[in-house]
Design a protein around this motif. Structure first.
Motif, PDB file in Angstrom:
ATOM      1  N   THR A  25       0.806  -1.227   0.000  1.00 60.10           N
ATOM      2  CA  THR A  25       0.000   0.000   0.000  1.00 60.10           C
ATOM      3  C   THR A  25       0.835   1.272   0.000  1.00 60.10           C
ATOM      4  OG1 THR A  25      -0.099   0.054   2.431  1.00 60.10           O
ATOM      5  CG2 THR A  25      -1.823  -1.186   1.272  1.00 60.10           C
ATOM      6  N   ARG A  26       2.102   1.187   0.442  1.00 63.42           N
ATOM      7  CA  ARG A  26       2.980   2.354   0.569  1.00 63.42           C
ATOM      8  C   ARG A  26       2.395   3.400   1.522  1.00 63.42           C
ATOM      9  NH1 ARG A  26       7.030   3.247  -2.795  1.00 63.42           N
ATOM     10  NH2 ARG A  26       6.668   5.494  -2.901  1.00 63.42           N
ATOM     11  N   GLU A  27       1.646   2.927   2.496  1.00 56.63           N
ATOM     12  CA  GLU A  27       1.097   3.798   3.516  1.00 56.63           C
ATOM     13  C   GLU A  27       1.621   3.374   4.880  1.00 56.63           C
ATOM     14  OE1 GLU A  27      -0.307   6.412   2.731  1.00 56.63           O
ATOM     15  OE2 GLU A  27      -1.223   6.095   0.760  1.00 56.63           O
ATOM     16  N   THR A  28       1.439   4.234   5.883  1.00 57.18           N
ATOM     17  CA  THR A  28       1.833   3.904   7.240  1.00 57.18           C
ATOM     18  C   THR A  28       0.908   2.825   7.789  1.00 57.18           C
ATOM     19  OG1 THR A  28       2.735   6.108   7.690  1.00 57.18           O
ATOM     20  CG2 THR A  28       2.086   4.792   9.589  1.00 57.18           C
ATOM     21  N   VAL A  29       1.485   1.742   8.264  1.00 58.41           N
ATOM     22  CA  VAL A  29       0.699   0.657   8.843  1.00 58.41           C
ATOM     23  C   VAL A  29       1.309   0.294  10.190  1.00 58.41           C
ATOM     24  CG1 VAL A  29      -0.060  -0.235   6.618  1.00 58.41           C
ATOM     25  CG2 VAL A  29       2.048  -1.107   7.612  1.00 58.41           C
ATOM     26  N   PHE A  30       0.461  -0.081  11.136  1.00 55.16           N
ATOM     27  CA  PHE A  30       0.984  -0.376  12.464  1.00 55.16           C
ATOM     28  C   PHE A  30       0.083  -1.350  13.209  1.00 55.16           C
ATOM     29  CE2 PHE A  30      -1.419   3.546  12.486  1.00 55.16           C
ATOM     30  CZ  PHE A  30      -2.222   3.494  13.616  1.00 55.16           C
ATOM     31  N   LEU A  31       0.683  -1.950  14.214  1.00 50.95           N
ATOM     32  CA  LEU A  31       0.006  -2.930  15.057  1.00 50.95           C
ATOM     33  C   LEU A  31      -0.178  -2.308  16.429  1.00 50.95           C
ATOM     34  CD1 LEU A  31      -0.853  -5.963  14.701  1.00 50.95           C
ATOM     35  CD2 LEU A  31       1.295  -6.552  15.864  1.00 50.95           C
ATOM     36  N   THR A  32      -1.393  -2.408  16.977  1.00 50.10           N
ATOM     37  CA  THR A  32      -1.655  -1.922  18.327  1.00 50.10           C
ATOM     38  C   THR A  32      -2.050  -3.085  19.223  1.00 50.10           C
ATOM     39  OG1 THR A  32      -3.907  -1.356  17.607  1.00 50.10           O
ATOM     40  CG2 THR A  32      -2.309   0.445  17.746  1.00 50.10           C
ATOM     41  N   GLN A  33      -1.812  -2.907  20.522  1.00 51.77           N
ATOM     42  CA  GLN A  33      -2.136  -3.938  21.503  1.00 51.77           C
ATOM     43  C   GLN A  33      -2.780  -3.293  22.719  1.00 51.77           C
ATOM     44  OE1 GLN A  33       1.262  -6.071  23.031  1.00 51.77           O
ATOM     45  NE2 GLN A  33       0.041  -7.506  24.227  1.00 51.77           N
ATOM     46  N   PHE A  75       1.873  10.945  11.564  1.00 54.96           N
ATOM     47  CA  PHE A  75       2.916  10.831  12.585  1.00 54.96           C
ATOM     48  C   PHE A  75       2.427   9.893  13.673  1.00 54.96           C
ATOM     49  CE2 PHE A  75       4.683  12.011  16.717  1.00 54.96           C
ATOM     50  CZ  PHE A  75       6.020  11.773  16.464  1.00 54.96           C
ATOM     51  N   VAL A  76       3.059   8.743  13.777  1.00 58.26           N
ATOM     52  CA  VAL A  76       2.791   7.784  14.854  1.00 58.26           C
ATOM     53  C   VAL A  76       4.118   7.147  15.208  1.00 58.26           C
ATOM     54  CG1 VAL A  76       2.242   5.896  13.274  1.00 58.26           C
ATOM     55  CG2 VAL A  76       1.339   5.848  15.599  1.00 58.26           C
ATOM     56  N   ARG A  77       4.309   6.799  16.448  1.00 59.52           N
ATOM     57  CA  ARG A  77       5.583   6.219  16.865  1.00 59.52           C
ATOM     58  C   ARG A  77       5.323   4.952  17.663  1.00 59.52           C
ATOM     59  NH1 ARG A  77       5.931   7.344  22.182  1.00 59.52           N
ATOM     60  NH2 ARG A  77       4.776   9.147  22.940  1.00 59.52           N
ATOM     61  N   VAL A  78       6.291   4.069  17.652  1.00 58.12           N
ATOM     62  CA  VAL A  78       6.214   2.858  18.452  1.00 58.12           C
ATOM     63  C   VAL A  78       6.216   3.249  19.931  1.00 58.12           C
ATOM     64  CG1 VAL A  78       7.426   0.739  19.064  1.00 58.12           C
ATOM     65  CG2 VAL A  78       7.332   1.458  16.681  1.00 58.12           C
ATOM     66  N   GLY A  79       5.290   2.673  20.690  1.00 63.37           N
ATOM     67  CA  GLY A  79       5.146   3.016  22.096  1.00 63.37           C
ATOM     68  C   GLY A  79       4.090   4.073  22.358  1.00 63.37           C
ATOM     69  N   GLN A  80       3.535   4.647  21.308  1.00 64.69           N
ATOM     70  CA  GLN A  80       2.532   5.697  21.466  1.00 64.69           C
ATOM     71  C   GLN A  80       1.199   5.119  21.927  1.00 64.69           C
ATOM     72  OE1 GLN A  80       2.128   8.220  18.043  1.00 64.69           O
ATOM     73  NE2 GLN A  80       0.116   8.956  18.622  1.00 64.69           N
ATOM     74  N   GLU A  81       0.567   5.782  22.896  1.00 64.88           N
ATOM     75  CA  GLU A  81      -0.766   5.399  23.343  1.00 64.88           C
ATOM     76  C   GLU A  81      -1.803   6.022  22.410  1.00 64.88           C
ATOM     77  OE1 GLU A  81      -1.267   6.509  27.405  1.00 64.88           O
ATOM     78  OE2 GLU A  81       0.506   5.397  28.089  1.00 64.88           O
TER      79      GLU A  81
END
Length: 287
Positions: A102-110, A131-137
């Motif tokens: 997709t060439r888009e920002t993708v992320f996993l949340t828990q 703008f999103v970072r690992v560890g962000q709530e």
């Protein structure tokens, strides 16, 4: 302590100091004393005293080379959230594949305790990206990455989480109170995914889907976030949603989930997304 001039009230000094910290937070590459003075309009004499005190207490730091001020370690400690290091993971192969496709920002949340946290991330190569970072709530009410998890959790737990969560002032289309969000979560279960259209961030469109483990429990969600300008057509949004759903199914299978797969065509998903847009528009008009 900063020495207060006769014409400076103590509260005014506090407000000015907070303004300096806010200004530096918004300019992470740093500013000179004169630049901060021009931005805030604080007299240079007062500015010098405030910055000197903040520097002494490590709330600001000055580069010896550029003479620019930036936020110091004490300021960063104030904004530090809980330590989620033990939960962070390398992006799994399905997430990497989703980012490549997709060439888009993708992320996993828990869901960790009472927070939904980004634990893995693949950034978009586009210059304009979320703008999103690992560890962000992630905010529970306004993020598809959080709601896609909450939709499949025990309603009592969800109500408890919402009652303790801060009521962040997101835009009007986000569910405002618990009853609105509970209704929205039932729609997510019906659709199998969630849409966040200019809710958490202006001009950002996102789609999130739940990830099931071997017992059918949802602790994770996979989310794609893109600039709205790249997601204008129903076809592009439906394609992104299908890709996210497919990735969620792969991640679920990796966790041992063997439940029935729900087949969807892009046309069906496009219809669902269009209905979501209509409902969101209606909600804005009624507020």
């Amino acid at each position: 302590m900063t020495q207060v001039e006769p014409n400076e009230k103590p509260m005014q000094v506090v407000v000015r100091a907070l303004s300096v910290l806010t200004c530096l937070a918004e300019n992470p590459h740093g500013l000179t004393l004169h630049q901060v003075h021009l931005k805030l309009g604080i007299p240079l004499a007062s500015m010098y005293r405030i910055v000197a005190t903040l520097e002494h207490e490590d709330f600001v730091s000055r580069s010896p080379a550029t003479k620019r001020f930036t936020l110091g370690p004490s300021a960063h400690r104030l904004g530090r959230t809980a330590d989620y290091t033990a939960h962070l993971v390398e992006p799994p192969a399905p997430l990497i594949d989703l980012g490549s496709a997709t060439r888009e920002t993708v992320f996993l949340t828990q869901l960790i305790d009472s927070k939904v946290v980004c634990v893995a991330l693949v950034e978009s190569p586009h210059h304009l990206r979320l703008f999103v970072r690992v560890g962000q709530e992630m905010p529970l009410r306004a993020a598809a990455s959080a709601r896609a998890i909450l939709a499949y959790r025990d309603p009592v737990l969800v109500e408890a989480l919402l009652s303790s969560a801060p009521r962040d002032p997101f835009i009007e289309s986000s569910p405002r109170d618990a009853s609105d969000l509970i209704d929205h979560l039932s729609l997510i279960r019906e659709r199998g995914f969630d849409i966040c259209d200019n809710e958490l961030d202006d001009n950002v469109w996102a789609v999130g889907a739940p990830v099931f483990d071997a017992s059918g429990r949802v602790e994770y969600a996979v989310t794609l976030a893109a600039a709205s300008a790249r997601m204008q057509s129903p076809e592009s949004r439906a394609h992104a949603a299908i890709e996210v759903l497919s990735t969620a199914e792969r991640l679920s299978a990796n966790l041992g989930f063997s439940g029935a797969r729900r087949e969807r065509t892009e046309t069906e998903v496009a219809d669902v997304i269009e209905r979501h847009a209509d409902v969101a528009a209606l909600g804005k008009g009624s507020r």
